[in-house]
Motif scaffolding. Structure first.
Motif, mmCIF file in Angstrom:
data_model
loop_
_atom_site.group_PDB
_atom_site.id
_atom_site.type_symbol
_atom_site.label_atom_id
_atom_site.label_comp_id
_atom_site.label_asym_id
_atom_site.label_seq_id
_atom_site.Cartn_x
_atom_site.Cartn_y
_atom_site.Cartn_z
ATOM 1 N N SER A 84 -3.908 -5.960 -2.066
ATOM 2 C CA SER A 84 -5.413 -5.795 -2.152
ATOM 3 C C SER A 84 -5.911 -6.231 -3.656
ATOM 4 N N PHE A 85 -5.036 -6.067 -4.431
ATOM 5 C CA PHE A 85 -5.616 -6.251 -5.888
ATOM 6 C C PHE A 85 -5.449 -7.753 -5.892
ATOM 7 N N VAL A 86 -4.205 -8.505 -5.732
ATOM 8 C CA VAL A 86 -4.120 -9.909 -5.832
ATOM 9 C C VAL A 86 -5.196 -10.498 -5.008
ATOM 10 N N ASN A 87 -5.591 -10.118 -3.881
ATOM 11 C CA ASN A 87 -6.490 -10.612 -2.964
ATOM 12 C C ASN A 87 -8.150 -10.418 -3.657
ATOM 13 N N SER A 88 -8.376 -9.302 -4.230
ATOM 14 C CA SER A 88 -9.516 -9.133 -4.973
ATOM 15 C C SER A 88 -9.774 -10.258 -6.088
ATOM 16 N N VAL A 89 -8.772 -10.200 -6.815
ATOM 17 C CA VAL A 89 -8.459 -11.279 -8.208
ATOM 18 C C VAL A 89 -8.686 -12.680 -7.692
#
Length: 99
Positions: A84-89
């Motif tokens: 989710s963090f990678v997707n948000s970035v």
């Protein structure tokens, strides 16, 4: 693409504190797996939003740079949420390209 189609294309990885620790410590095998896994997912996402392959590559590289820098400088609270963090970035970098 629908999530089920993406899941078929890319085998889902699960993330934990040990996986993130290996990324933080620049383990070559873990980094290679991380980049391979997320490159395909980001390409699927970005191809629907960007036409130029060089822009897709730029967003992907900038996303990896920011994610790895964050992991190595301050870490993340929930290693299981790495995806989710990678997707948000990636989304944030994409919005910067739109501007």
């Amino acid at each position: 693409m629908h999530a089920c189609i993406i899941a078929i294309i890319v085998q889902r990885l699960s993330f934990d504190a040990e996986y993130v620790r290996r990324l933080v410590h620049s383990d070559p095998e873990t980094e290679r797996e991380f980049v391979t896994y997320f490159s395909e997912l980001m390409a699927i996402k970005l191809r629907t939003r960007l036409r130029a392959p060089e822009l897709i590559q730029d967003v992907t590289q900038e996303t990896f740079l920011r994610v790895l820098r964050t992991l190595r400088q301050s870490g993340i609270d929930n290693p299981e949420a790495l995806g989710s963090f990678v997707n948000s970035v990636c989304t944030n970098v994409l919005f910067e390209v739109y501007r």
